[in-house]
Design an enzyme around this catalytic site. Structure first.
Site, PDB file in Angstrom:
ATOM      1  CE  LYS A  93      -6.950   6.189  30.117  1.00  0.00           C
ATOM      2  NZ  LYS A  93      -6.457   7.572  30.191  1.00  0.00           N
ATOM      3  CG  ASP A 129      -7.343  10.735  32.664  1.00  0.00           C
ATOM      4  OD1 ASP A 129      -6.594  10.446  33.618  1.00  0.00           O
ATOM      5  OD2 ASP A 129      -7.410  10.035  31.627  1.00  0.00           O
TER       6      ASP A 129
HETATM    7  P1  NAP Z   1      -3.015   9.952  22.021  1.00  0.00           P
HETATM    8  O1  NAP Z   1      -4.456   9.671  22.189  1.00  0.00           O
HETATM    9  O2  NAP Z   1      -2.153   9.018  21.250  1.00  0.00           O
HETATM   10  O3  NAP Z   1      -2.920  11.430  21.358  1.00  0.00           O
HETATM   11  C1  NAP Z   1      -1.686  12.018  21.110  1.00  0.00           C
HETATM   12  C2  NAP Z   1      -1.848  13.336  20.355  1.00  0.00           C
HETATM   13  O4  NAP Z   1      -0.530  13.817  20.096  1.00  0.00           O
HETATM   14  C3  NAP Z   1      -2.529  13.214  19.011  1.00  0.00           C
HETATM   15  O5  NAP Z   1      -3.135  14.425  18.683  1.00  0.00           O
HETATM   16  C4  NAP Z   1      -1.336  12.951  18.075  1.00  0.00           C
HETATM   17  O6  NAP Z   1      -1.540  13.341  16.748  1.00  0.00           O
HETATM   18  C5  NAP Z   1      -0.301  13.870  18.682  1.00  0.00           C
HETATM   19  N1  NAP Z   1       1.032  13.391  18.368  1.00  0.00           N
HETATM   20  C6  NAP Z   1       1.584  12.212  18.740  1.00  0.00           C
HETATM   21  N2  NAP Z   1       2.845  12.126  18.252  1.00  0.00           N
HETATM   22  C7  NAP Z   1       3.057  13.272  17.563  1.00  0.00           C
HETATM   23  C8  NAP Z   1       4.165  13.778  16.808  1.00  0.00           C
HETATM   24  N3  NAP Z   1       5.299  13.086  16.686  1.00  0.00           N
HETATM   25  N4  NAP Z   1       4.042  14.981  16.233  1.00  0.00           N
HETATM   26  C9  NAP Z   1       2.908  15.680  16.338  1.00  0.00           C
HETATM   27  N5  NAP Z   1       1.824  15.259  17.034  1.00  0.00           N
HETATM   28  C10 NAP Z   1       1.901  14.070  17.626  1.00  0.00           C
HETATM   29  O7  NAP Z   1      -2.295  10.124  23.418  1.00  0.00           O
HETATM   30  P2  NAP Z   1      -2.946  10.664  24.785  1.00  0.00           P
HETATM   31  O8  NAP Z   1      -3.521   9.538  25.535  1.00  0.00           O
HETATM   32  O9  NAP Z   1      -3.790  11.834  24.424  1.00  0.00           O
HETATM   33  O10 NAP Z   1      -1.642  11.116  25.595  1.00  0.00           O
HETATM   34  C11 NAP Z   1      -0.889  12.257  25.202  1.00  0.00           C
HETATM   35  C12 NAP Z   1       0.214  12.500  26.235  1.00  0.00           C
HETATM   36  O11 NAP Z   1      -0.362  12.817  27.480  1.00  0.00           O
HETATM   37  C13 NAP Z   1       1.127  11.294  26.493  1.00  0.00           C
HETATM   38  O12 NAP Z   1       2.442  11.775  26.602  1.00  0.00           O
HETATM   39  C14 NAP Z   1       0.651  10.750  27.808  1.00  0.00           C
HETATM   40  O13 NAP Z   1       1.691  10.130  28.534  1.00  0.00           O
HETATM   41  C15 NAP Z   1       0.208  12.032  28.505  1.00  0.00           C
HETATM   42  N6  NAP Z   1      -0.819  11.794  29.537  1.00  0.00           N
HETATM   43  C16 NAP Z   1      -0.564  12.212  30.803  1.00  0.00           C
HETATM   44  C17 NAP Z   1      -1.516  12.020  31.794  1.00  0.00           C
HETATM   45  C18 NAP Z   1      -1.247  12.459  33.206  1.00  0.00           C
HETATM   46  O14 NAP Z   1      -1.940  11.990  34.126  1.00  0.00           O
HETATM   47  N7  NAP Z   1      -0.310  13.355  33.445  1.00  0.00           N
HETATM   48  C19 NAP Z   1      -2.751  11.421  31.468  1.00  0.00           C
HETATM   49  C20 NAP Z   1      -2.994  11.018  30.154  1.00  0.00           C
HETATM   50  C21 NAP Z   1      -2.010  11.218  29.189  1.00  0.00           C
HETATM   51  P3  NAP Z   1      -1.929  12.276  15.606  1.00  0.00           P
HETATM   52  O15 NAP Z   1      -3.356  11.912  15.872  1.00  0.00           O
HETATM   53  O16 NAP Z   1      -1.706  13.040  14.375  1.00  0.00           O
HETATM   54  O17 NAP Z   1      -1.004  11.108  15.774  1.00  0.00           O
END
Ligand code: NAP
Length: 300
Positions: A73, A109
């Site tokens: 992305k 998004d």
């Molecule tokens: P990302 O860029 O990897 O960011 C994840 C965030 O969550 C970061 O702040 C990370 O913290 C934190 N995190 C991850 N594992 C953790 C844990 N075990 N404990 C505490 N904090 C944790 O992921 P993303 O792309 O933002 O996606 C996040 C979620 O949104 C996913 O579940 C994804 O499937 C969902 N999503 C849904 C849609 C939709 O259309 N509904 C669209 C996009 C994403 P650190 O930096 O400290 O690791």
């Protein structure tokens, strides 16, 4: 009836690595079939080091456009000719449109994130919001909330330096749009205070996603305002522990299904200049998520 693919059929798809579990081909082909558009949407496994080559290939092959998912992305932005305002603000592209060889990147998004909220009857204007997480989805959510003139957004995360870096990136635009931003560790008294004043609390971490359904961000809904709205952008399971605990105390809740459908519908509109049938897309998504046997729309 088998859809006939001819020499005029437009090509589209989604690129990511890995890509096998993407729900976009089923959703987009359902929308294509419902609109009787002459197009087909497939999935491409593109390894990170092959991204530029893959983009050049799709441009050369006159693909109409495609979606972009993890891990491309951000990286794809360098390979495109133009980036729209939302994608530039977020720093990530999830949709590419090819107009006569000129590639423009978008980020739908934001539309998905806000559309889900709007349809659930929540308007972020002048509201206090807490975002749990500071990753890629948090960037789209924060930009959407600022564009909607949220009054204050507090970003809580396990690594506060990441939350701080996130709000620093948006600070100048936030002050122009009138949204106050704060960043903190989510296990502090200051954060509990922000949570207790929030009108909207959004989980933008993967905590609680299948198969780790016992996980949740560290918030206690008993400390929330009685009318606080709980939004989890996860869509598997349908109700995460975060949402379940909020619903048990009478809070309004929303999961990530509508966000996923609406980001896809917005991409469809960019490619074809017409609205997608979001209800068909949602029905297809639900069928995919429940593992129900689906008659593939291309064959339907
Ligand atoms: P990302 O860029 O990897 O960011 C994840 C965030 O969550 C970061 O702040 C990370 O913290 C934190 N995190 C991850 N594992 C953790 C844990 N075990 N404990 C505490 N904090 C944790 O992921 P993303 O792309 O933002 O996606 C996040 C979620 O949104 C996913 O579940 C994804 O499937 C969902 N999503 C849904 C849609 C939709 O259309 N509904 C669209 C996009 C994403 P650190 O930096 O400290 O690791």
């Amino acid at each position: 009836m088998i859809k006939t693919i001819t020499g005029t059929t437009q090509n589209l798809g989604v690129m990511g690595w890995p890509i096998a579990h993407s729900l976009s081909p089923a959703m987009q082909n359902a929308a294509i079939a419902a609109a009787s558009v002459d197009a087909v949407y497939t999935a491409f496994a593109v390894e990170p080091q092959a991204l530029a080559l893959a983009v050049a290939g799709l441009r050369t092959l006159h693909f109409r456009g495609w979606n972009v998912t993890i891990p491309h992305k951000q990286a794809i932005m360098d390979a495109l000719d133009e980036i729209d305002e939302d994608a530039a603000a977020i720093g990530a592209v999830n949709t590419v449109v090819n107009d006569g060889g000129r590639l423009k990147g978008y980020n739908t998004d934001v539309v998905g994130f806000l559309g889900g909220l709007r349809d659930a009857g929540f308007d972020p204007a002048e509201k206090n919001v807490v975002l749990l997480g500071a990753g890629g989805a948090a960037r789209a959510a924060l930009w959407g909330l600022m564009k909607s003139h949220a009054m204050r957004v507090t970003v809580g995360a396990r690594h506060p330096e990441k939350a701080e870096a996130l709000i620093d990136d948006f600070a100048a635009r936030a002050s122009m749009l009138g949204t106050k931003l704060a960043a903190m560790h989510w296990e502090t008294e200051a954060f509990r205070g922000a949570f207790s004043h929030a009108d909207l609390v959004v989980n933008v971490t993967p905590l609680g996603m299948t198969p780790h359904t016992d996980d949740k961000p560290p918030v206690d809904w008993r400390e929330a305002k009685p009318d606080a709205f709980a939004y989890d952008i996860i869509y598997t399971p349908e109700e995460t522990r975060f949402l379940h605990e909020a619903a048990a105390l009478g809070h309004r809740t929303l999961n990530g299904e509508d966000m996923l459908v609406q980001q896809g519908a917005a991409a469809f509109e960019l490619w074809f200049g017409r609205k997608a049938d979001a209800s068909v897309m949602k029905q297809t998504l639900r069928a995919q998520l429940s593992g129900a046997e689906l008659v593939h729309p291309v064959l339907a």
